[in-house]
Design a protein around this motif. Structure first.
Motif, PDB file in Angstrom:
ATOM      1  N   UNK A  58       8.787 -24.651   2.400  1.00  0.00           N
ATOM      2  CA  UNK A  58       9.244 -25.981   2.001  1.00  0.00           C
ATOM      3  C   UNK A  58      10.455 -26.434   2.805  1.00  0.00           C
ATOM      4  N   UNK A  59      11.318 -25.502   3.210  1.00  0.00           N
ATOM      5  CA  UNK A  59      12.463 -25.876   4.057  1.00  0.00           C
ATOM      6  C   UNK A  59      11.972 -26.389   5.412  1.00  0.00           C
ATOM      7  N   UNK A  60      11.005 -25.690   5.996  1.00  0.00           N
ATOM      8  CA  UNK A  60      10.474 -26.112   7.302  1.00  0.00           C
ATOM      9  C   UNK A  60       9.730 -27.442   7.170  1.00  0.00           C
ATOM     10  N   UNK A  61       8.910 -27.564   6.138  1.00  0.00           N
ATOM     11  CA  UNK A  61       8.172 -28.816   5.918  1.00  0.00           C
ATOM     12  C   UNK A  61       9.143 -29.970   5.691  1.00  0.00           C
ATOM     13  N   UNK A  62      10.207 -29.730   4.927  1.00  0.00           N
ATOM     14  CA  UNK A  62      11.209 -30.775   4.672  1.00  0.00           C
ATOM     15  C   UNK A  62      11.882 -31.214   5.972  1.00  0.00           C
ATOM     16  N   UNK A  63      12.145 -30.265   6.867  1.00  0.00           N
ATOM     17  CA  UNK A  63      12.738 -30.616   8.158  1.00  0.00           C
ATOM     18  C   UNK A  63      11.813 -31.546   8.937  1.00  0.00           C
ATOM     19  N   UNK A  64      10.520 -31.200   8.981  1.00  0.00           N
ATOM     20  CA  UNK A  64       9.558 -32.058   9.687  1.00  0.00           C
ATOM     21  C   UNK A  64       9.416 -33.412   8.985  1.00  0.00           C
TER      22      UNK A  64
END
Length: 160
Positions: A58-64
Motif C-alpha cells: 500500500x505504501x508503494x501503491x500510494x506513492x504511484x
C-alpha cells in the motif's frame, strides 16, 4: 477517469483480493521469503506476513497514486530529464502542466503493474504448502514485470 488511473485502481483491488484470500485460506505460518531456487527460507505468522506485505504494497501503491498531487510541487531544478533541451522545454511554465500529466499517467501504469506483481507474490506465498515452489512460478512473473516496465520506459523515451 483516465485509463491509467482505472488500471491502478483495478490492480489495487486485485492486490487487496490476494491479501484477503491469504487471510482466509493460508495456514498459521506463511512463506515470507523464497531464495533464488524457490526454497522457502523464512516463514512468518500470517498476521506478520499480511501486515508486512500489505504495508509495503500500500505504501508503494500510494506513492504511484499520489504523484499527480506531489509532482507538480517539485521544483523544475529537481526534475531530471535526458537532455538540457528536453529539460528546458518540459519545465517551462507553459509545458509543465503537460509534463505533470504525463508523469502521473506513466507512473500510474507502472504502479498498476507493480500492484499485480505484489498480488501474484502474495498469492504464491499463500498457496505454498511445502518448503519450495518451482522457481518459474516466481521468475517468470518477475521477468515479465521487468520487461513490461523496461518496454514502457523505452516507449516513453522514444516519444510515445
Amino acid at each position: 477517469m483516465k485509463l491509467s488511473r482505472a488500471a491502478l485502481l483495478l490492480s489495487t483491488l486485485v492486490f487487496i483480493g490476494a491479501l484477503i484470500w491469504v487471510a482466509v485460506t493460508a495456514g498459521d505460518q506463511v512463506p515470507a521469503h523464497f531464495d533464488g531456487s524457490g526454497q522457502v527460507d523464512r516463514m512468518d505468522s500470517k498476521l506478520s506476513f499480511l501486515l508486512t506485505m500489505g504495508g509495503i504494497g500500500f505504501a508503494v501503491i500510494a506513492l504511484f497514486a499520489s504523484i499527480g498531487w506531489w509532482f507538480p510541487k517539485v521544483p523544475a531544478s529537481m526534475v531530471n530529464l535526458p537532455s538540457r533541451t528536453m529539460h528546458e522545454y518540459w519545465t517551462a511554465a507553459e509545458n509543465r502542466p503537460e509534463l505533470n500529466r504525463k508523469m502521473a499517467e506513466d507512473l500510474e501504469w507502472m504502479g498498476a503493474a507493480t500492484a499485480l506483481l505484489f498480488a501474484w507474490i502474495a498469492g504464491v506465498a499463500g498457496a505454498t504448502t511445502g518448503d519450495s515452489v518451482s522457481v518459474w512460478v516466481l521468475a517468470v512473473p518477475t521477468a515479465l514485470y521487468l520487461l513490461a516496465i523496461l518496454g514502457y520506459v523505452v516507449f516513453v523515451v522514444k516519444g510515445g
